[in-house]
Write an enzyme that holds these catalytic residues in place. Structure first.
Site, mmCIF file in Angstrom:
data_model
loop_
_atom_site.group_PDB
_atom_site.id
_atom_site.type_symbol
_atom_site.label_atom_id
_atom_site.label_comp_id
_atom_site.label_asym_id
_atom_site.label_seq_id
_atom_site.Cartn_x
_atom_site.Cartn_y
_atom_site.Cartn_z
ATOM 1 C CD GLU A 309 -2.960 -1.117 2.309
ATOM 2 O OE1 GLU A 309 -4.073 -1.604 2.075
ATOM 3 O OE2 GLU A 309 -2.655 -0.627 3.399
ATOM 4 C CG ASP A 383 -7.702 -5.174 5.490
ATOM 5 O OD1 ASP A 383 -7.141 -5.388 6.575
ATOM 6 O OD2 ASP A 383 -7.704 -4.059 4.933
ATOM 7 C CD GLU A 405 -1.490 -6.873 11.885
ATOM 8 O OE1 GLU A 405 -0.256 -6.936 11.722
ATOM 9 O OE2 GLU A 405 -2.216 -6.113 11.220
ATOM 10 C CD GLU A 411 -9.577 -0.777 8.292
ATOM 11 O OE1 GLU A 411 -8.689 -1.337 8.965
ATOM 12 O OE2 GLU A 411 -9.418 -0.427 7.108
HETATM 13 O O1 GCW Z 1 -6.954 -2.531 6.760
HETATM 14 C C1 GCW Z 1 -6.091 -1.772 5.993
HETATM 15 C C2 GCW Z 1 -6.371 -0.376 6.404
HETATM 16 C C3 GCW Z 1 -5.166 0.532 6.324
HETATM 17 C C4 GCW Z 1 -4.016 -0.152 7.040
HETATM 18 C C5 GCW Z 1 -3.728 -1.464 6.346
HETATM 19 C C6 GCW Z 1 -2.622 -2.254 7.029
HETATM 20 C C7 GCW Z 1 -2.303 0.832 8.350
HETATM 21 O O2 GCW Z 1 -7.435 0.129 5.660
HETATM 22 O O3 GCW Z 1 -5.508 1.753 6.908
HETATM 23 O O4 GCW Z 1 -2.879 0.651 7.103
HETATM 24 O O5 GCW Z 1 -4.862 -2.280 6.360
HETATM 25 O O6 GCW Z 1 -2.955 -3.147 7.804
HETATM 26 O O7 GCW Z 1 -1.463 -2.005 6.792
#
Ligand code: GCW
Length: 720
Positions: A309, A383, A405, A411
């Site tokens: 990312e 995610d 993790e 979120e």
């Molecule tokens: O879940 C996603 C989030 C990002 C986050 C990323 C990660 C810190 O939308 O905001 O960045 O994962 O876990 O690296």
């Protein structure tokens, strides 16, 4: 007289109100309400003897003194010497700090307690009893004291204690996604509690209370900074601030870690490259790490998000993740530090199911990492969704310690507005059988090292903590922090036991409260799955901020950020075919696991749309068609929240008004948002199924275009 009475009444009312703002978390040490028990406790403990002089023992002494005085009423003295008469005394210490503890016949139990564990025993001499809290190290004594206080808080019998407790996982860590600006990525409980501007000289009381709370549930590490990292965190300006926090946390056995931005040698080091094979780069990291240890002698190490990312990483120099991690590991090794290298990587340039990408990158690197590197893997392949299948990397890297993790900040679980207890989510993931070494190869056994004999073990969770009075925004967010710590220490403990403890310690031991609230918590996660993403739907939330439903969204630059990429609804059906006929993500799992999921008819229905593109009229186990079942699930999710709301209302008057009302208001929002999720998703999926929502259900109150037009430019927590 009357006036005085009113004044007194008013004062006690305001004091009471102020006292219950949630700040004390589960560490409320109010007088034990059950009078019979209170008298029993008083008969068993009227003083303590705590041996040793370390800062950790000092913390234990403070906690015991505060806790016992509050719980039992009056001042309970805590000595550091052996009083003449051992009756009614609580003794705590290690064989090194106390000859008395060393002389006790509990060698075997102490051996089981290991480095951080403890024993709590009710010892009898004739009819007089003595409580013993013993450990091999001071930190175990502190953990034991917290455990003992919890027994009183939750009104347990202490007359026959024979507790031996040791953590199953070594590194139990909270990951803060806190920026140096104090903005928290995906944070919904205010800004960061780290007041960088006023550190190092101003030490907020919160730092010690944060450490107390963590130690009380066995958390022993904290990553202070966001994985989307800022190199400045490693600069001298910030290192003195980090050192000040580390000093507070040290009293509670908590190590500090930082996120390391891979480009730091360029950003703050003035180098032209961050290539891990470059001699100058290596030397830079070595020097930087030496400097960190000068400030913080017990520094834990680095957490790194690289080539993910937009974060820089070794791949920018043609190197791989192991090359990058090993360079940092070499710098940390002489000091005993570790690297937690994240496996959350995927790229839109790779035309491969996002589900498979991390596996494809990391699996070939198994065996190539240094001994002090752990690879940190999110529980699921996408995610932090309300329900995910287990990440295929668990079990696939027997030579690399994997850190689990989790994500406490909600979120994808309704922010700090929805009541969702995550105990079962943790349990579901940890209990998953990967079949990699045959049946019984659970994820818990992988991460606790018992399956592959890892030399280091770890578990982490993205924190849900901010500077709101009650720390987590939603009063029940605290339960997830609590459950994470308790289950990180002992993954065999049941989610309902943990929830019960938390309710009792946080609110009251009154059964009229505990019973319905436990039921609310235990049903809450499944409710959420049902009203958001039932039957294996995933990643269909609003774009960017992730607030609310947006299954129609298809405008993201990257295909794999679009909800339509994940649900693939069309006139034939819905779901992502990940079987051998589709993306074959199932091919990454052990045969025992894969076989069950590969067949639409044996795949557990809660995962169906993760792995299959299922025809709308497919017959489900209930006899419903898929479309009918989808409607049923969405409506049962909202019914579940309505039930929660009623259950909560039945508890009015059993706890303080302040927290009661907070939860009441939040549940109201949750009901509305659950209905919003249900209506928006069903109306949208209906455009493909072309079937009615069965008449027995309440009709959506708006048309689809209403939901599609909703915009939330300032929804909190978005990446900055
Ligand atoms: O879940 C996603 C989030 C990002 C986050 C990323 C990660 C810190 O939308 O905001 O960045 O994962 O876990 O690296």
């Amino acid at each position: 007289m009357k006036k005085i009475f009113y004044l007194f009444y008013f004062l006690s009312f305001t004091i009471n109100m102020r006292a219950e703002d949630g700040y004390r978390l589960w560490l409320r040490y109010d007088l034990v309400q059950n009078k019979t028990l209170l008298n029993k406790y008083r008969a068993q403990v009227n003083a303590c003897s705590l041996f040793g002089n370390s800062e950790i023992i000092e913390a234990a002494r403070n906690e015991l003194s505060m806790g016992l005085s509050g719980l039992l009423g009056g001042k309970i003295p805590v000595y550091n010497v052996t009083p003449g008469n051992a009756a009614k005394i609580l003794f705590a210490g290690t064989p090194t700090t106390s000859a008395f503890i060393a002389s006790l016949p509990y060698k075997e139990q102490l051996q089981q307690a290991g480095k951080e564990g403890y024993i709590i025993i009710t010892m009898y001499t004739g009819s007089t009893s003595t409580i013993i809290i013993a450990a091999n190290n001071d930190i175990g004594v502190l953990y034991g004291c917290f455990h003992f206080l919890r027994l009183l808080q939750t009104e347990q019998d202490i007359s026959q204690l024979k507790i031996v407790s040791a953590p199953k996982i070594q590194n139990r860590i909270l990951d803060h996604w806190d920026n140096l600006t104090r903005y928290i990525e995906r944070g919904y409980a205010g800004i960061s509690i780290w007041d960088w501007q006023r550190l190092p000289d101003y030490l907020d009381q919160r730092y010690a209370d944060y450490a107390r709370a963590n130690a009380s549930i066995g958390i022993n590490g904290t990553v202070l900074t966001n994985v989307n990292a800022n190199s400045w965190a490693l600069s001298p300006l910030y290192l003195v601030k980090v050192a000040a926090l580390a000093k507070v946390f040290r009293h509670y056995g908590i190590k500090v870690y930082l996120t390391a931005r891979f480009s730091a040698p360029i950003d703050i080091g003035g180098l032209k490259t961050a290539d891990p094979f470059d001699a100058e780069v290596k030397a830079w990291w070595k020097k930087k790490v030496d400097e960190i240890y000068q400030h913080i002698p017990d520094f834990g190490g680095f957490l790194v998000k690289a080539n993910s990312e937009g974060q820089p990483g070794p791949q920018s120099y043609g190197r791989n993740h192991a090359d990058g991690a090993n360079m940092m590991a070499d710098a940390l090794a002489p000091h005993g530090g570790i690297v937690m290298w994240r496996a959350f990587v995927y790229s839109s340039d790779i035309k491969e199911d996002r589900y498979k990408q991390a596996y494809n990158e990391f699996k070939p690197l198994d065996g190539q990492f240094r001994k002090n590197v752990m690879v940190q893997v999110k529980y699921g392949p996408i995610d932090f969704q309300p329900r995910e299948p287990i990440h295929p990397l668990f079990g696939a890297m027997p030579q690399t310690p994997l850190v689990m993790e989790f994500q406490l900040t909600q979120e994808y679980l309704g922010f700090a507005t929805h009541l969702v207890y995550m105990g079962q989510l943790f349990k579901e993931m940890l209990n998953t059988d990967t079949y990699v070494n045959g049946p019984g190869s659970t994820v818990a056994k992988i991460i606790d090292g018992s399956l592959d004999h890892y030399n280091i073990t770890g578990i982490a969770a993205v924190a849900n903590i901010g500077n709101e009075k009650n720390w987590t925004g939603h009063p029940f967010g605290q339960a997830n922090w609590y459950a994470f710590g308790r289950m990180a220490w002992d993954h065999t403990v049941s989610p309902s036991q943990v929830a019960t403890e938390w309710i009792r310690a946080t609110f009251t031991n009154d059964k009229k409260f505990v019973t319905p609230v436990l039921e609310m918590m235990m049903g809450s996660r499944e409710n959420m799955v049902n009203y958001m993403t039932p039957l294996g739907l995933h990643h269909i939330m609003g774009y960017g901020h992730h607030y609310g439903p947006a299954p129609w969204y298809d405008k993201a630059l990257r295909a794999d950020w679009n909800p339509v990429y994940f649900h693939r609804a069309d006139s034939a059906g819905i779901g992502f075919d990940r079987t051998s006929k589709g993306s074959d993500a199932l091919g990454l799992y052990a045969p025992g696991w894969r076989r069950q999921y590969e067949d639409m008819n044996t795949c557990p229905e809660e995962f169906l749309l993760w792995f299959h593109h299922v025809p709308w009229n497919h017959k489900m186990r209930s006899g419903n068609t898929l479309w009918e079942e989808l409607c049923f699930k969405y409506y049962s999710g909202t019914d579940g929240v309505l039930w929660m709301q009623k259950a909560w209302q039945s508890t009015k008057g059993l706890i303080d008004n302040e927290r009661f009302e907070q939860v009441n208001m939040l549940l109201k929002i949750q009901v509305n948002e659950a209905i919003w999720w249900r209506n928006a998703c069903l109306l949208y999926f209906q455009t493909f199924s072309r079937q009615p929502i069965p008449g027995k259900y309440e009709k959506p109150d708006h048309a689809l275009d209403y939901y599609e037009a909703l915009r939330f430019p300032y929804a909190p927590g978005n990446a900055q």
